[in-house]
Design a protein around this motif. Structure first.
Motif, PDB file in Angstrom:
ATOM      1  N   PRO A 198      33.900 -33.715  69.106  1.00 49.44           N
ATOM      2  CA  PRO A 198      34.682 -34.747  69.002  1.00 49.44           C
ATOM      3  C   PRO A 198      34.883 -35.069  70.534  1.00 49.44           C
ATOM      4  N   GLY A 199      34.985 -36.450  70.556  1.00 47.77           N
ATOM      5  CA  GLY A 199      35.296 -37.136  71.969  1.00 47.77           C
ATOM      6  C   GLY A 199      34.160 -37.370  72.822  1.00 47.77           C
ATOM      7  N   THR A 200      32.988 -36.689  72.205  1.00 51.70           N
ATOM      8  CA  THR A 200      31.843 -36.890  73.180  1.00 51.70           C
ATOM      9  C   THR A 200      30.630 -37.747  72.540  1.00 51.70           C
ATOM     10  N   ARG A 201      30.076 -38.575  73.345  1.00 50.00           N
ATOM     11  CA  ARG A 201      28.853 -39.361  72.992  1.00 50.00           C
ATOM     12  C   ARG A 201      27.571 -38.747  73.293  1.00 50.00           C
ATOM     13  N   ARG A 202      26.725 -38.104  72.612  1.00 49.74           N
ATOM     14  CA  ARG A 202      25.363 -37.667  73.034  1.00 49.74           C
ATOM     15  C   ARG A 202      24.196 -38.595  72.908  1.00 49.74           C
ATOM     16  N   ILE A 203      23.694 -38.452  74.164  1.00 47.05           N
ATOM     17  CA  ILE A 203      22.397 -39.337  74.228  1.00 47.05           C
ATOM     18  C   ILE A 203      21.283 -38.593  74.758  1.00 47.05           C
ATOM     19  N   THR A 204      20.286 -38.827  73.856  1.00 46.25           N
ATOM     20  CA  THR A 204      19.060 -38.045  74.138  1.00 46.25           C
ATOM     21  C   THR A 204      17.561 -38.791  74.648  1.00 46.25           C
ATOM     22  N   LEU A 205      17.067 -38.954  75.475  1.00 48.42           N
ATOM     23  CA  LEU A 205      15.802 -39.467  75.431  1.00 48.42           C
ATOM     24  C   LEU A 205      14.558 -38.478  74.992  1.00 48.42           C
ATOM     25  N   GLU A 206      13.789 -38.964  74.027  1.00 45.69           N
ATOM     26  CA  GLU A 206      12.706 -38.193  73.906  1.00 45.69           C
ATOM     27  C   GLU A 206      11.764 -38.560  75.050  1.00 45.69           C
ATOM     28  N   CYS A 207      11.278 -37.389  75.828  1.00 49.46           N
ATOM     29  CA  CYS A 207      10.397 -37.837  77.101  1.00 49.46           C
ATOM     30  C   CYS A 207       9.232 -38.196  76.616  1.00 49.46           C
ATOM     31  N   ARG A 208       8.313 -38.767  77.479  1.00 47.85           N
ATOM     32  CA  ARG A 208       6.713 -39.001  77.539  1.00 47.85           C
ATOM     33  C   ARG A 208       6.043 -37.993  76.853  1.00 47.85           C
ATOM     34  N   GLY A 209       5.368 -38.398  75.700  1.00 47.40           N
ATOM     35  CA  GLY A 209       4.444 -37.499  74.857  1.00 47.40           C
ATOM     36  C   GLY A 209       5.320 -36.599  73.851  1.00 47.40           C
ATOM     37  N   HIS A 210       6.610 -37.039  73.901  1.00 49.33           N
ATOM     38  CA  HIS A 210       7.230 -36.090  72.851  1.00 49.33           C
ATOM     39  C   HIS A 210       7.796 -37.003  71.709  1.00 49.33           C
ATOM     40  N   ALA A 211       7.555 -36.270  70.242  1.00 47.98           N
ATOM     41  CA  ALA A 211       7.723 -36.867  69.333  1.00 47.98           C
ATOM     42  C   ALA A 211       7.360 -38.590  69.055  1.00 47.98           C
ATOM     43  N   THR A 212       8.260 -39.513  68.949  1.00 51.84           N
ATOM     44  CA  THR A 212       7.925 -40.788  68.765  1.00 51.84           C
ATOM     45  C   THR A 212       7.667 -41.625  70.215  1.00 51.84           C
ATOM     46  N   SER A 213       7.956 -40.949  71.447  1.00 52.09           N
ATOM     47  CA  SER A 213       7.736 -41.550  72.631  1.00 52.09           C
ATOM     48  C   SER A 213       6.293 -41.803  73.127  1.00 52.09           C
ATOM     49  N   ASP A 214       5.859 -43.021  73.572  1.00 48.57           N
ATOM     50  CA  ASP A 214       4.560 -43.015  74.208  1.00 48.57           C
ATOM     51  C   ASP A 214       4.426 -41.899  75.435  1.00 48.57           C
ATOM     52  N   TYR A 215       2.765 -41.558  75.528  1.00 49.43           N
ATOM     53  CA  TYR A 215       2.641 -40.639  76.556  1.00 49.43           C
ATOM     54  C   TYR A 215       2.489 -41.472  77.985  1.00 49.43           C
ATOM     55  N   ILE A 275      24.561 -36.803  78.548  1.00 49.36           N
ATOM     56  CA  ILE A 275      23.105 -37.243  78.282  1.00 49.36           C
ATOM     57  C   ILE A 275      22.314 -35.488  78.063  1.00 49.36           C
ATOM     58  N   PHE A 276      21.936 -35.194  76.991  1.00 45.56           N
ATOM     59  CA  PHE A 276      21.637 -33.981  76.592  1.00 45.56           C
ATOM     60  C   PHE A 276      20.032 -33.947  76.079  1.00 45.56           C
ATOM     61  N   GLN A 277      19.157 -33.116  77.247  1.00 47.45           N
ATOM     62  CA  GLN A 277      17.717 -33.368  76.912  1.00 47.45           C
ATOM     63  C   GLN A 277      17.088 -32.126  76.383  1.00 47.45           C
TER      64      GLN A 277
END
Length: 276
Positions: free
Chosen positions: A53-70, A33-35
């Motif tokens: 390789p061998g790594t699954r990157r998961i990123t949440l766009e925090c509230r108010g960032h890009a397409t995430s709601d505030y 999980i890489f923010q």
């Protein structure tokens, strides 16, 4: 996931406390999980992460960032962002991930490692902007931009900022910081974003030095110079707090962006190789 040997990204949404948030889930293997940083998005971390390789990157766009709601204006905080990440991890059935991030993302990773329920296997703290106190002086310029966005129309706010002392210092010493801040005046919801900047800039990870010293998992801290928002001294000091930390200094974006990206990816690769 992978299709025909090519890693592809799954972009989806998760609801947290009634707020719609976007995230990326890319690759297969150990969950990482890489923010992103304050004002950043999934593209920021995807560039720095590259293909590991061998790594699954998961990123949440925090509230108010890009397409995430505030969501509610008074709920914007590092603690809220951390809860949102945990809800995403629960949806994805992620346990014992590597936790990491850039700037604000590093603060979130640190908070989750101490206060959360994810039981991280390792930490990656890149270009940290916080240590353990609220409203660090290096974040004051973010609060300054936020206050201007709340007080003036974006075009006027931008001109006031560019004529001020903070912009002058950044122009001389940290042009990459200045470029990021100037871009904030072009956000689609300037007042909402101004409130977000002020609230986060005056926040803190909610972790004490003593709590951080009890983190025993492997930790990678990445820093560079020519950066007033993310002082190299913060990265060095933070690396000295953890009993099992590695510090890596890389080329600053303001000096050579290509070298910055390549060295960032190489530092991650070497750290992940050691973990494996």
């Amino acid at each position: 996931m992978e299709q025909g040997g090519t890693v592809v990204t799954t972009s989806a949404t998760v609801f947290s406390e009634g707020v719609n948030l976007a995230y990326d889930d890319e690759g297969i293997g150990q969950a990482f999980i890489f923010q992103h940083g304050l004002g950043g998005d999934r593209k920021q971390v995807a560039e720095a992460f590259g293909e590991q390789p061998g790594t699954r990157r998961i990123t949440l766009e925090c509230r108010g960032h890009a397409t995430s709601d505030y969501g509610p204006a008074n709920a914007l905080s590092l603690a809220t962002f951390a809860r949102d990440i945990e809800r995403m991890a629960t949806k994805l059935k992620v346990d014992a991930p590597i936790l990491g991030g850039i700037s604000m993302g590093a603060a979130l990773a640190l908070r989750l490692a101490v206060k959360g329920n994810l039981r991280p296997s390792a930490l990656v703290l890149a270009r940290p902007a916080w240590l353990f106190e609220p409203a660090p002086p290096n974040m004051a310029v973010y609060a300054e931009v936020g206050e201007l966005l709340l007080s003036y129309e974006p075009e006027i706010a931008r001109e006031i900022f560019l004529q001020g002392q903070s912009a002058g210092q950044l122009r001389r010493e940290a042009p990459d910081n200045l470029a990021s801040l100037v871009g904030f005046f072009e956000r689609s919801k300037p007042r909402e974003f101004g409130n977000l900047l002020m609230r986060i800039a005056n926040d803190d990870p909610g972790v004490s030095r003593e709590e951080a010293q009890r983190i025993n998992c492997p930790v990678l801290v990445i820093g560079h110079g020519h950066d007033l928002v993310h002082p190299l001294a913060y990265a060095r000091e933070l690396a000295g707090v953890f009993p099992n930390a590695t510090f890596c200094e890389i080329t600053a974006k303001a000096v050579d962006r290509t070298r910055y990206v390549n060295e960032f990816r190489a530092a991650l690769h070497d750290f992940l190789e050691r973990l494996a």
